[in-house]
Design an enzyme around this catalytic site. Structure first.
Site, PDB file in Angstrom:
ATOM      1  N   TYR A 160       0.815  -1.227   0.000  1.00  0.00           N
ATOM      2  CA  TYR A 160       0.000   0.000   0.000  1.00  0.00           C
ATOM      3  C   TYR A 160       0.841   1.266   0.000  1.00  0.00           C
ATOM      4  CZ  TYR A 160      -4.804  -1.711   0.349  1.00  0.00           C
ATOM      5  OH  TYR A 160      -6.033  -2.250   0.091  1.00  0.00           O
ATOM      6  N   LYS A 237       5.684 -14.318   6.072  1.00  0.00           N
ATOM      7  CA  LYS A 237       6.475 -15.211   5.218  1.00  0.00           C
ATOM      8  C   LYS A 237       7.949 -14.971   5.555  1.00  0.00           C
ATOM      9  CE  LYS A 237       6.785 -18.072   1.674  1.00  0.00           C
ATOM     10  NZ  LYS A 237       6.314 -19.464   1.728  1.00  0.00           N
ATOM     11  N   ASP A 338       1.721 -19.142   3.836  1.00  0.00           N
ATOM     12  CA  ASP A 338       1.105 -20.179   3.000  1.00  0.00           C
ATOM     13  C   ASP A 338       0.413 -21.228   3.857  1.00  0.00           C
ATOM     14  OD1 ASP A 338       3.656 -20.766   3.833  1.00  0.00           O
ATOM     15  OD2 ASP A 338       4.394 -21.499   1.913  1.00  0.00           O
ATOM     16  N   ASP A 362      -4.788  -9.113   2.581  1.00  0.00           N
ATOM     17  CA  ASP A 362      -5.696  -8.914   1.446  1.00  0.00           C
ATOM     18  C   ASP A 362      -6.156 -10.276   0.930  1.00  0.00           C
ATOM     19  OD1 ASP A 362      -7.092  -7.628  -0.557  1.00  0.00           O
ATOM     20  OD2 ASP A 362      -5.342  -7.197  -1.790  1.00  0.00           O
TER      21      ASP A 362
HETATM   22  O1  LIG Z   1      -8.547  -0.537  -3.722  1.00  0.00           O
HETATM   23  C1  LIG Z   1      -8.730  -1.519  -4.410  1.00  0.00           C
HETATM   24  O2  LIG Z   1      -9.148  -1.447  -5.567  1.00  0.00           O
HETATM   25  C2  LIG Z   1      -8.490  -2.882  -3.861  1.00  0.00           C
HETATM   26  C3  LIG Z   1      -8.579  -2.928  -2.370  1.00  0.00           C
HETATM   27  C4  LIG Z   1      -8.692  -4.292  -1.872  1.00  0.00           C
HETATM   28  O3  LIG Z   1      -8.526  -5.280  -2.543  1.00  0.00           O
HETATM   29  C5  LIG Z   1      -9.065  -4.477  -0.468  1.00  0.00           C
HETATM   30  O4  LIG Z   1      -9.259  -3.529   0.276  1.00  0.00           O
HETATM   31  O5  LIG Z   1      -9.149  -5.647  -0.048  1.00  0.00           O
HETATM   32 MG   LIG Z   2      -8.908  -7.140  -1.436  1.00  0.00          MG
END
Ligand SMILES: O=C(O)CCC(=O)C(=O)O
Ligand SMILES: [Mg+2]
Ligand SMILES: NC(=O)C1=CN([C@@H]2O[C@H](COP(=O)(O)OP(=O)(O)OC[C@H]3O[C@@H](n4cnc5c(N)ncnc54)[C@H](OP(=O)(O)O)[C@@H]3O)[C@@H](O)[C@H]2O)C=CC1
Length: 473
Positions: A160, A237, A338, A362
Protein backbone atom coordinates in the site's frame (compact mmCIF):
# COMPACT_ATOMS: atom_id res chain seq x y z
CA UNK A 1 -16.07 25.29 3.93
CA UNK A 2 -17.63 22.97 1.32
CA UNK A 3 -17.74 23.60 -2.41
CA UNK A 4 -20.61 21.41 -3.63
CA UNK A 5 -22.07 19.62 -0.62
CA UNK A 6 -23.99 20.72 2.45
CA UNK A 7 -23.95 18.90 5.80
CA UNK A 8 -27.31 17.98 7.36
CA UNK A 9 -28.84 20.77 9.40
CA UNK A 10 -29.46 18.48 12.38
CA UNK A 11 -26.97 16.27 14.14
CA UNK A 12 -23.64 16.54 15.94
CA UNK A 13 -20.05 15.50 15.41
CA UNK A 14 -18.40 12.33 16.68
CA UNK A 15 -15.18 13.21 18.51
CA UNK A 16 -12.26 11.03 19.64
CA UNK A 17 -10.54 10.69 23.00
CA UNK A 18 -7.47 8.46 23.33
CA UNK A 19 -8.38 6.70 20.09
CA UNK A 20 -11.97 5.91 21.17
CA UNK A 21 -15.04 7.60 19.63
CA UNK A 22 -17.42 9.73 21.70
CA UNK A 23 -20.77 9.47 19.96
CA UNK A 24 -23.74 11.86 20.35
CA UNK A 25 -27.31 10.54 20.02
CA UNK A 26 -27.70 12.13 16.60
CA UNK A 27 -24.32 11.76 14.88
CA UNK A 28 -23.68 13.11 11.40
CA UNK A 29 -22.11 10.30 9.38
CA UNK A 30 -20.72 10.86 5.87
CA UNK A 31 -21.31 8.04 3.35
CA UNK A 32 -19.92 7.30 -0.11
CA UNK A 33 -22.32 5.35 -2.31
CA UNK A 34 -19.55 3.68 -4.32
CA UNK A 35 -19.03 2.62 -7.94
CA UNK A 36 -20.48 -0.42 -9.71
CA UNK A 37 -22.79 -2.33 -7.39
CA UNK A 38 -22.54 0.49 -4.84
CA UNK A 39 -25.63 1.82 -6.57
CA UNK A 40 -27.55 -1.27 -5.38
CA UNK A 41 -25.85 -2.01 -2.10
CA UNK A 42 -25.81 1.41 -0.47
CA UNK A 43 -29.58 2.15 -0.49
CA UNK A 44 -30.24 -1.34 0.87
CA UNK A 45 -27.70 -0.81 3.63
CA UNK A 46 -28.97 2.62 4.63
CA UNK A 47 -32.50 1.30 4.89
CA UNK A 48 -31.47 -1.55 7.19
CA UNK A 49 -29.30 0.67 9.42
CA UNK A 50 -32.02 3.30 9.79
CA UNK A 51 -34.70 0.69 10.52
CA UNK A 52 -32.54 -0.97 13.20
CA UNK A 53 -31.68 2.32 14.90
CA UNK A 54 -35.34 3.40 14.84
CA UNK A 55 -36.51 0.11 16.31
CA UNK A 56 -33.76 -0.11 18.95
CA UNK A 57 -33.93 3.49 20.21
CA UNK A 58 -37.48 4.62 19.33
CA UNK A 59 -36.37 8.04 18.11
CA UNK A 60 -33.94 8.77 20.95
CA UNK A 61 -31.03 8.05 18.65
CA UNK A 62 -30.74 8.48 14.92
CA UNK A 63 -28.11 8.93 12.25
CA UNK A 64 -28.01 12.10 10.12
CA UNK A 65 -26.54 10.88 6.85
CA UNK A 66 -24.24 13.21 4.93
CA UNK A 67 -23.79 12.24 1.28
CA UNK A 68 -20.22 12.77 0.07
CA UNK A 69 -18.71 11.81 -3.25
CA UNK A 70 -15.85 9.62 -4.53
CA UNK A 71 -15.22 7.62 -7.70
CA UNK A 72 -17.30 8.00 -10.84
CA UNK A 73 -20.11 9.77 -9.01
CA UNK A 74 -17.63 12.43 -7.87
CA UNK A 75 -16.46 13.06 -11.45
CA UNK A 76 -20.09 13.62 -12.49
CA UNK A 77 -20.47 16.35 -9.86
CA UNK A 78 -16.99 17.85 -9.60
CA UNK A 79 -15.61 17.33 -13.12
CA UNK A 80 -13.23 15.05 -15.00
CA UNK A 81 -10.60 13.23 -12.87
CA UNK A 82 -12.06 14.63 -9.63
CA UNK A 83 -12.28 11.14 -8.16
CA UNK A 84 -11.64 12.15 -4.58
CA UNK A 85 -12.70 15.77 -4.06
CA UNK A 86 -11.44 17.90 -1.19
CA UNK A 87 -15.06 18.25 0.04
CA UNK A 88 -15.12 14.51 0.77
CA UNK A 89 -11.84 14.57 2.64
CA UNK A 90 -12.92 17.61 4.66
CA UNK A 91 -16.19 15.92 5.63
CA UNK A 92 -14.53 12.69 6.76
CA UNK A 93 -11.92 14.66 8.68
CA UNK A 94 -14.58 16.76 10.34
CA UNK A 95 -17.01 14.01 11.26
CA UNK A 96 -14.41 11.33 12.07
CA UNK A 97 -16.39 8.33 10.92
CA UNK A 98 -17.72 7.29 7.50
CA UNK A 99 -19.10 4.29 5.63
CA UNK A 100 -18.56 3.58 1.97
CA UNK A 101 -19.44 1.35 -0.94
CA UNK A 102 -16.67 -0.04 -3.17
CA UNK A 103 -14.62 2.10 -5.55
CA UNK A 104 -13.05 1.02 -8.84
CA UNK A 105 -9.28 0.81 -9.31
CA UNK A 106 -7.96 0.11 -12.82
CA UNK A 107 -5.30 -2.62 -13.24
CA UNK A 108 -1.95 -1.52 -14.68
CA UNK A 109 -2.12 2.17 -15.59
CA UNK A 110 -4.71 4.78 -14.56
CA UNK A 111 -5.48 6.24 -11.15
CA UNK A 112 -4.10 4.77 -7.96
CA UNK A 113 -6.64 3.18 -5.63
CA UNK A 114 -9.05 5.64 -4.01
CA UNK A 115 -9.72 3.05 -1.31
CA UNK A 116 -6.04 2.92 -0.44
CA UNK A 117 -5.77 6.72 -0.64
CA UNK A 118 -8.54 7.12 1.95
CA UNK A 119 -6.86 4.64 4.30
CA UNK A 120 -3.55 6.45 4.00
CA UNK A 121 -4.81 10.02 4.16
CA UNK A 122 -6.64 9.28 7.43
CA UNK A 123 -3.94 6.90 8.72
CA UNK A 124 -6.47 4.08 9.13
CA UNK A 125 -3.78 1.60 9.96
CA UNK A 126 -5.91 -1.38 11.00
CA UNK A 127 -8.11 -3.08 8.42
CA UNK A 128 -10.37 -5.29 10.51
CA UNK A 129 -12.24 -8.06 8.68
CA UNK A 130 -14.27 -10.54 10.75
CA UNK A 131 -15.32 -13.78 9.07
CA UNK A 132 -18.02 -15.65 10.93
CA UNK A 133 -20.67 -18.04 9.81
CA UNK A 134 -24.44 -17.43 9.78
CA UNK A 135 -26.36 -20.70 10.06
CA UNK A 136 -27.93 -21.79 6.79
CA UNK A 137 -25.40 -20.02 4.55
CA UNK A 138 -24.25 -22.43 1.83
CA UNK A 139 -20.50 -23.02 1.92
CA UNK A 140 -18.00 -25.19 0.07
CA UNK A 141 -16.91 -26.44 3.51
CA UNK A 142 -18.44 -29.22 5.60
CA UNK A 143 -18.17 -27.30 8.88
CA UNK A 144 -18.01 -23.59 8.03
CA UNK A 145 -19.33 -22.72 11.50
CA UNK A 146 -15.93 -23.70 12.88
CA UNK A 147 -14.36 -20.64 11.29
CA UNK A 148 -14.69 -17.52 13.41
CA UNK A 149 -11.67 -15.34 12.74
CA UNK A 150 -10.89 -11.64 12.52
CA UNK A 151 -8.24 -10.61 10.02
CA UNK A 152 -6.29 -7.65 11.40
CA UNK A 153 -4.53 -6.37 8.30
CA UNK A 154 -1.92 -3.60 8.37
CA UNK A 155 -3.39 -0.95 6.12
CA UNK A 156 -0.75 1.65 5.25
CA UNK A 157 2.56 -0.06 4.38
CA UNK A 158 3.85 -3.00 2.36
CA UNK A 159 2.28 -2.86 -1.11
CA UNK A 160 0.00 0.00 0.00
CA UNK A 161 2.95 2.35 0.22
CA UNK A 162 2.86 1.85 -3.52
CA UNK A 163 6.47 2.73 -4.32
CA UNK A 164 7.10 1.31 -7.77
CA UNK A 165 9.01 2.15 -10.91
CA UNK A 166 7.87 1.04 -14.32
CA UNK A 167 10.13 -1.27 -16.35
CA UNK A 168 12.28 0.85 -18.66
CA UNK A 169 11.66 4.15 -16.80
CA UNK A 170 14.67 6.37 -16.29
CA UNK A 171 14.61 6.22 -12.50
CA UNK A 172 13.82 2.52 -12.49
CA UNK A 173 16.88 1.86 -14.66
CA UNK A 174 19.05 4.08 -12.45
CA UNK A 175 17.86 2.25 -9.36
CA UNK A 176 18.63 -1.17 -10.88
CA UNK A 177 22.12 0.02 -11.84
CA UNK A 178 22.74 1.37 -8.33
CA UNK A 179 21.52 -1.86 -6.77
CA UNK A 180 23.44 -4.16 -9.12
CA UNK A 181 26.69 -2.20 -9.10
CA UNK A 182 26.89 -0.85 -5.55
CA UNK A 183 24.29 -1.83 -3.00
CA UNK A 184 23.98 -5.58 -3.65
CA UNK A 185 27.77 -6.20 -3.90
CA UNK A 186 28.18 -4.20 -0.67
CA UNK A 187 25.87 -6.64 1.15
CA UNK A 188 27.68 -9.99 1.32
CA UNK A 189 24.58 -12.02 2.22
CA UNK A 190 23.14 -11.18 -1.21
CA UNK A 191 26.05 -12.98 -2.90
CA UNK A 192 26.13 -12.54 -6.64
CA UNK A 193 22.40 -11.76 -6.98
CA UNK A 194 21.56 -9.27 -9.72
CA UNK A 195 18.26 -7.69 -10.73
CA UNK A 196 17.30 -8.36 -14.37
CA UNK A 197 17.76 -5.19 -16.41
CA UNK A 198 14.22 -5.46 -17.79
CA UNK A 199 12.55 -5.59 -14.34
CA UNK A 200 9.93 -3.28 -12.91
CA UNK A 201 10.80 -2.44 -9.32
CA UNK A 202 8.54 -2.35 -6.25
CA UNK A 203 9.60 -1.57 -2.71
CA UNK A 204 8.03 -3.35 0.25
CA UNK A 205 8.59 -1.29 3.39
CA UNK A 206 7.51 -2.84 6.71
CA UNK A 207 8.26 -0.60 9.68
CA UNK A 208 8.57 -1.46 13.33
CA UNK A 209 6.16 1.32 14.34
CA UNK A 210 3.61 0.31 11.71
CA UNK A 211 3.77 -3.36 12.66
CA UNK A 212 3.60 -2.76 16.38
CA UNK A 213 0.64 -0.37 16.35
CA UNK A 214 -1.31 -2.97 14.33
CA UNK A 215 -0.42 -5.78 16.74
CA UNK A 216 -1.23 -3.53 19.72
CA UNK A 217 -4.74 -2.98 18.37
CA UNK A 218 -5.15 -6.68 17.66
CA UNK A 219 -4.10 -7.49 21.23
CA UNK A 220 -6.54 -4.98 22.71
CA UNK A 221 -9.28 -6.56 20.63
CA UNK A 222 -8.27 -10.07 21.74
CA UNK A 223 -8.59 -9.03 25.38
CA UNK A 224 -12.26 -8.18 24.77
CA UNK A 225 -13.10 -11.58 23.26
CA UNK A 226 -14.48 -14.57 25.22
CA UNK A 227 -11.64 -16.49 26.92
CA UNK A 228 -11.55 -19.34 24.41
CA UNK A 229 -11.05 -16.86 21.52
CA UNK A 230 -8.28 -14.85 23.18
CA UNK A 231 -5.57 -15.59 20.68
CA UNK A 232 -3.48 -13.56 18.21
CA UNK A 233 -1.64 -15.27 15.36
CA UNK A 234 1.12 -13.31 13.64
CA UNK A 235 1.02 -14.24 9.94
CA UNK A 236 4.19 -13.78 7.88
CA UNK A 237 6.47 -15.21 5.22
CA UNK A 238 9.52 -14.61 7.39
CA UNK A 239 11.31 -17.74 6.26
CA UNK A 240 11.86 -16.07 2.88
CA UNK A 241 11.82 -12.31 3.57
CA UNK A 242 13.57 -12.01 6.88
CA UNK A 243 13.84 -8.24 7.31
CA UNK A 244 10.27 -7.40 6.35
CA UNK A 245 8.01 -10.41 6.94
CA UNK A 246 10.30 -11.98 9.57
CA UNK A 247 10.71 -8.63 11.28
CA UNK A 248 6.91 -8.24 11.46
CA UNK A 249 6.80 -11.45 13.50
CA UNK A 250 9.70 -10.47 15.75
CA UNK A 251 8.34 -6.97 16.38
CA UNK A 252 4.94 -8.49 17.11
CA UNK A 253 6.38 -10.79 19.78
CA UNK A 254 8.49 -7.95 21.16
CA UNK A 255 5.42 -5.74 21.51
CA UNK A 256 3.19 -8.32 23.19
CA UNK A 257 5.86 -9.51 25.63
CA UNK A 258 6.71 -5.95 26.66
CA UNK A 259 3.42 -4.00 26.63
CA UNK A 260 1.14 -6.96 27.47
CA UNK A 261 3.49 -9.14 29.53
CA UNK A 262 0.96 -9.93 32.24
CA UNK A 263 -1.88 -10.52 29.78
CA UNK A 264 -0.21 -12.80 27.23
CA UNK A 265 1.78 -15.97 26.74
CA UNK A 266 3.51 -17.00 23.55
CA UNK A 267 2.99 -20.47 22.17
CA UNK A 268 6.59 -21.51 22.81
CA UNK A 269 6.43 -20.14 26.35
CA UNK A 270 3.29 -22.20 26.95
CA UNK A 271 5.10 -25.37 25.86
CA UNK A 272 8.05 -24.64 28.14
CA UNK A 273 5.77 -23.90 31.10
CA UNK A 274 3.58 -26.92 30.58
CA UNK A 275 6.60 -29.23 30.24
CA UNK A 276 7.66 -28.12 33.71
CA UNK A 277 4.12 -28.42 35.05
CA UNK A 278 3.94 -32.04 33.89
CA UNK A 279 7.41 -32.81 35.19
CA UNK A 280 8.59 -30.33 37.84
CA UNK A 281 12.12 -31.77 37.84
CA UNK A 282 12.63 -31.66 34.08
CA UNK A 283 16.10 -30.47 33.03
CA UNK A 284 16.43 -27.45 30.79
CA UNK A 285 17.83 -29.69 28.09
CA UNK A 286 14.93 -32.16 28.18
CA UNK A 287 12.51 -29.26 28.18
CA UNK A 288 14.28 -27.87 25.08
CA UNK A 289 14.09 -31.31 23.46
CA UNK A 290 10.31 -31.38 23.93
CA UNK A 291 9.87 -27.83 22.67
CA UNK A 292 11.89 -28.60 19.54
CA UNK A 293 11.45 -32.27 18.56
CA UNK A 294 14.41 -31.99 16.11
CA UNK A 295 16.68 -30.84 18.98
CA UNK A 296 19.16 -33.74 18.87
CA UNK A 297 19.97 -33.11 15.20
CA UNK A 298 20.71 -29.40 15.75
CA UNK A 299 24.15 -27.77 15.88
CA UNK A 300 25.59 -27.13 19.39
CA UNK A 301 24.99 -23.38 18.95
CA UNK A 302 21.32 -23.89 18.17
CA UNK A 303 20.92 -26.32 21.06
CA UNK A 304 22.48 -23.80 23.44
CA UNK A 305 20.14 -21.14 22.16
CA UNK A 306 17.03 -23.21 22.89
CA UNK A 307 18.28 -24.19 26.36
CA UNK A 308 18.87 -20.51 27.06
CA UNK A 309 15.34 -19.71 25.84
CA UNK A 310 13.91 -22.34 28.22
CA UNK A 311 15.85 -20.94 31.18
CA UNK A 312 14.96 -17.34 30.39
CA UNK A 313 11.25 -18.16 30.19
CA UNK A 314 11.26 -20.12 33.44
CA UNK A 315 13.29 -17.47 35.27
CA UNK A 316 11.22 -14.55 34.04
CA UNK A 317 7.59 -15.70 33.99
CA UNK A 318 7.22 -18.95 35.95
CA UNK A 319 5.80 -17.12 38.98
CA UNK A 320 3.30 -15.07 36.99
CA UNK A 321 2.45 -17.62 34.26
CA UNK A 322 3.39 -21.08 35.62
CA UNK A 323 1.15 -23.66 37.31
CA UNK A 324 -1.47 -23.21 34.59
CA UNK A 325 -1.84 -19.45 35.00
CA UNK A 326 -0.84 -19.05 31.34
CA UNK A 327 -4.10 -20.72 30.28
CA UNK A 328 -6.00 -17.55 31.26
CA UNK A 329 -3.81 -15.29 29.11
CA UNK A 330 -4.00 -14.26 25.45
CA UNK A 331 -2.13 -16.87 23.42
CA UNK A 332 0.18 -15.34 20.81
CA UNK A 333 1.60 -17.59 18.12
CA UNK A 334 2.80 -17.22 14.55
CA UNK A 335 2.22 -19.07 11.32
CA UNK A 336 3.88 -18.86 7.93
CA UNK A 337 1.51 -17.30 5.43
CA UNK A 338 1.11 -20.18 3.00
CA UNK A 339 0.41 -22.59 5.82
CA UNK A 340 -2.28 -20.37 7.39
CA UNK A 341 -4.33 -20.56 4.18
CA UNK A 342 -4.32 -24.31 4.63
CA UNK A 343 -4.90 -24.14 8.38
CA UNK A 344 -8.03 -21.98 8.22
CA UNK A 345 -9.52 -24.72 6.08
CA UNK A 346 -8.28 -27.83 7.87
CA UNK A 347 -8.21 -26.54 11.49
CA UNK A 348 -10.40 -23.42 11.44
CA UNK A 349 -11.41 -23.57 15.09
CA UNK A 350 -7.80 -23.22 16.22
CA UNK A 351 -7.64 -19.57 15.12
CA UNK A 352 -9.12 -16.30 16.25
CA UNK A 353 -7.35 -13.01 15.43
CA UNK A 354 -4.97 -13.19 12.45
CA UNK A 355 -2.59 -10.21 12.49
CA UNK A 356 -1.06 -9.70 9.06
CA UNK A 357 0.90 -7.35 6.88
CA UNK A 358 -0.94 -5.75 4.03
CA UNK A 359 -0.73 -8.15 1.10
CA UNK A 360 -1.07 -11.35 3.11
CA UNK A 361 -4.17 -9.90 4.78
CA UNK A 362 -5.70 -8.91 1.45
CA UNK A 363 -5.52 -12.51 0.20
CA UNK A 364 -6.45 -14.02 3.53
CA UNK A 365 -9.58 -11.91 4.05
CA UNK A 366 -11.06 -12.93 0.67
CA UNK A 367 -10.15 -16.58 1.30
CA UNK A 368 -11.68 -16.60 4.80
CA UNK A 369 -14.85 -14.90 3.50
CA UNK A 370 -15.20 -17.69 0.91
CA UNK A 371 -15.48 -20.29 3.69
CA UNK A 372 -18.39 -18.51 5.38
CA UNK A 373 -20.39 -17.82 2.23
CA UNK A 374 -18.30 -15.69 -0.12
CA UNK A 375 -17.64 -12.02 -0.67
CA UNK A 376 -21.28 -11.17 -0.06
CA UNK A 377 -20.64 -12.02 3.61
CA UNK A 378 -17.34 -10.22 4.22
CA UNK A 379 -17.58 -6.98 6.22
CA UNK A 380 -14.73 -4.71 7.21
CA UNK A 381 -13.52 -1.58 8.92
CA UNK A 382 -10.51 0.66 8.46
CA UNK A 383 -9.60 2.02 11.86
CA UNK A 384 -7.12 4.64 13.01
CA UNK A 385 -6.70 6.61 16.22
CA UNK A 386 -8.88 9.56 15.16
CA UNK A 387 -11.02 8.28 12.29
CA UNK A 388 -12.69 5.11 11.00
CA UNK A 389 -14.16 4.17 7.62
CA UNK A 390 -16.34 1.09 7.30
CA UNK A 391 -16.52 -0.87 4.04
CA UNK A 392 -16.90 -4.39 2.69
CA UNK A 393 -13.99 -6.68 1.79
CA UNK A 394 -15.25 -7.00 -1.80
CA UNK A 395 -15.00 -4.61 -4.73
CA UNK A 396 -17.44 -3.11 -7.22
CA UNK A 397 -18.43 -6.45 -8.85
CA UNK A 398 -19.11 -4.51 -12.08
CA UNK A 399 -20.91 -7.25 -13.98
CA UNK A 400 -23.74 -7.13 -11.44
CA UNK A 401 -23.99 -3.31 -11.22
CA UNK A 402 -27.45 -1.74 -11.32
CA UNK A 403 -29.24 -5.11 -11.57
CA UNK A 404 -30.56 -5.07 -7.98
CA UNK A 405 -29.21 -8.60 -7.50
CA UNK A 406 -25.92 -8.35 -5.60
CA UNK A 407 -25.71 -9.41 -1.96
CA UNK A 408 -25.65 -6.30 0.27
CA UNK A 409 -24.71 -8.47 3.28
CA UNK A 410 -21.09 -7.33 3.47
CA UNK A 411 -21.84 -3.61 3.56
CA UNK A 412 -24.78 -4.17 5.93
CA UNK A 413 -22.47 -6.13 8.24
CA UNK A 414 -19.88 -3.36 7.87
CA UNK A 415 -22.67 -1.09 9.13
CA UNK A 416 -23.09 -3.48 12.07
CA UNK A 417 -19.39 -3.07 12.81
CA UNK A 418 -19.87 0.69 12.66
CA UNK A 419 -22.78 0.56 15.13
CA UNK A 420 -20.73 -1.62 17.48
CA UNK A 421 -17.80 0.78 17.20
CA UNK A 422 -20.22 3.59 18.14
CA UNK A 423 -21.46 1.58 21.11
CA UNK A 424 -24.94 1.16 19.59
CA UNK A 425 -24.97 -2.57 20.31
CA UNK A 426 -28.78 -2.95 20.48
CA UNK A 427 -29.18 -1.80 16.87
CA UNK A 428 -26.23 -3.93 15.76
CA UNK A 429 -27.73 -7.00 17.43
CA UNK A 430 -31.08 -6.47 15.73
CA UNK A 431 -29.41 -6.51 12.31
CA UNK A 432 -27.34 -9.59 13.06
CA UNK A 433 -30.45 -11.37 14.26
CA UNK A 434 -32.54 -10.23 11.24
CA UNK A 435 -29.85 -11.18 8.75
CA UNK A 436 -29.29 -14.52 10.48
CA UNK A 437 -32.98 -15.36 10.37
CA UNK A 438 -33.39 -14.27 6.75
CA UNK A 439 -30.56 -16.58 5.74
CA UNK A 440 -31.77 -19.41 7.95
CA UNK A 441 -35.14 -19.26 6.18
CA UNK A 442 -33.39 -19.31 2.76
CA UNK A 443 -34.33 -15.72 1.93
CA UNK A 444 -31.06 -14.98 0.15
CA UNK A 445 -29.59 -13.26 -2.91
CA UNK A 446 -28.33 -15.05 -6.05
CA UNK A 447 -24.86 -15.83 -4.72
CA UNK A 448 -26.19 -17.93 -1.86
CA UNK A 449 -29.36 -19.12 -3.62
CA UNK A 450 -27.35 -20.87 -6.35
CA UNK A 451 -25.38 -22.85 -3.77
CA UNK A 452 -28.31 -24.00 -1.66
CA UNK A 453 -29.49 -27.55 -2.09
CA UNK A 454 -32.09 -27.64 -3.44
CA UNK A 455 -31.52 -24.19 -5.04
CA UNK A 456 -34.06 -21.51 -4.09
CA UNK A 457 -35.46 -18.55 -6.00
CA UNK A 458 -33.11 -15.65 -5.19
CA UNK A 459 -34.25 -12.41 -3.59
CA UNK A 460 -33.24 -9.12 -5.14
CA UNK A 461 -30.69 -6.99 -3.29
CA UNK A 462 -33.46 -4.65 -2.11
CA UNK A 463 -35.72 -7.57 -1.14
CA UNK A 464 -32.97 -9.07 1.02
CA UNK A 465 -32.74 -5.77 2.91
CA UNK A 466 -36.53 -5.88 3.44
CA UNK A 467 -36.32 -9.48 4.62
CA UNK A 468 -33.70 -8.55 7.22
CA UNK A 469 -35.92 -5.76 8.54
CA UNK A 470 -38.96 -8.07 8.69
CA UNK A 471 -36.99 -10.44 10.90
CA UNK A 472 -36.23 -7.77 13.54
CA UNK A 473 -37.95 -8.77 16.74
O1 LIG B 1 -8.55 -0.54 -3.72
C1 LIG B 1 -8.73 -1.52 -4.41
O2 LIG B 1 -9.15 -1.45 -5.57
C2 LIG B 1 -8.49 -2.88 -3.86
C3 LIG B 1 -8.58 -2.93 -2.37
C4 LIG B 1 -8.69 -4.29 -1.87
O3 LIG B 1 -8.53 -5.28 -2.54
C5 LIG B 1 -9.06 -4.48 -0.47
O4 LIG B 1 -9.26 -3.53 0.28
O5 LIG B 1 -9.15 -5.65 -0.05
MG1 LIG C 1 -8.91 -7.14 -1.44
N1 LIG D 1 -12.59 -1.59 -1.01
C1 LIG D 1 -12.92 -1.51 -2.28
O1 LIG D 1 -13.61 -0.59 -2.69
C2 LIG D 1 -12.42 -2.56 -3.20
C3 LIG D 1 -12.42 -2.29 -4.54
N2 LIG D 1 -12.03 -3.25 -5.43
C4 LIG D 1 -12.12 -2.88 -6.85
O2 LIG D 1 -13.32 -3.43 -7.39
C5 LIG D 1 -13.16 -3.68 -8.79
C6 LIG D 1 -13.64 -5.07 -9.16
O3 LIG D 1 -12.77 -6.03 -8.54
P1 LIG D 1 -12.94 -7.61 -8.70
O4 LIG D 1 -11.61 -8.20 -8.71
O5 LIG D 1 -13.91 -7.90 -9.78
O6 LIG D 1 -13.54 -8.09 -7.30
P2 LIG D 1 -14.99 -7.92 -6.66
O7 LIG D 1 -14.82 -8.18 -5.23
O8 LIG D 1 -15.60 -6.63 -7.03
O9 LIG D 1 -15.90 -9.04 -7.35
C7 LIG D 1 -15.44 -10.31 -7.72
C8 LIG D 1 -16.58 -11.31 -7.66
O10 LIG D 1 -16.84 -11.59 -6.28
C9 LIG D 1 -18.23 -11.81 -6.09
N3 LIG D 1 -18.77 -10.71 -5.27
C10 LIG D 1 -18.23 -9.50 -5.00
N4 LIG D 1 -19.05 -8.79 -4.23
C11 LIG D 1 -20.11 -9.54 -3.99
C12 LIG D 1 -21.31 -9.35 -3.26
N5 LIG D 1 -21.58 -8.21 -2.61
N6 LIG D 1 -22.23 -10.34 -3.25
C13 LIG D 1 -21.99 -11.49 -3.90
N7 LIG D 1 -20.88 -11.74 -4.61
C14 LIG D 1 -19.96 -10.78 -4.65
C15 LIG D 1 -18.86 -11.80 -7.47
O11 LIG D 1 -18.70 -13.14 -7.95
P3 LIG D 1 -19.74 -13.86 -8.96
O12 LIG D 1 -19.85 -12.97 -10.15
O13 LIG D 1 -19.09 -15.16 -9.23
O14 LIG D 1 -21.03 -14.01 -8.24
C16 LIG D 1 -17.93 -10.87 -8.21
O15 LIG D 1 -18.01 -11.00 -9.60
C17 LIG D 1 -11.68 -3.42 -9.07
O16 LIG D 1 -11.58 -2.14 -9.65
C18 LIG D 1 -11.02 -3.47 -7.73
O17 LIG D 1 -9.85 -2.72 -7.68
C19 LIG D 1 -11.67 -4.51 -5.03
C20 LIG D 1 -11.65 -4.82 -3.71
C21 LIG D 1 -11.99 -3.87 -2.68
Amino acid sequence: MYDKITPPTTGAKITFKKGEPIVPDNPIIPFIRGDGTGIDIWPATQKVLDAAVAKAYKGQRQISWFKVYAGDEACDLYGTYQYLPQDTLTAIQEYGLAIKGPLTTPVGGGIRSLNVALRQIFDLYACVRPCRYYAGTPSPHKNPEKLDVIVYRENTEDIYLGIEWRQGSEIGDRLIKLLNEELIPATPEHGKKQIPLDAGIGIKPISKGGSQRLVRRAMKHALLLPKHKQQVTLVHKGNIMKYTEGAFRDWGYELVTSEFRQECVTERESWILSNKEKNPNISSEDNARQVDPGYDALTPEKKAQIVKEVETVLNSIWSSHGNGQWKDKVMVNDRIADSIFQQIQTRPDEYSILATMNLNGDYLSDAAAAIVGGLGMGPGANIGDACAIFEATHGTAPKHAGLDRINPGSVILSGVMMLEYMGWQEAADLIKQGLGEAIASSQVTYDLARLLEPPVEPLKCSEFAEAIIQHFE
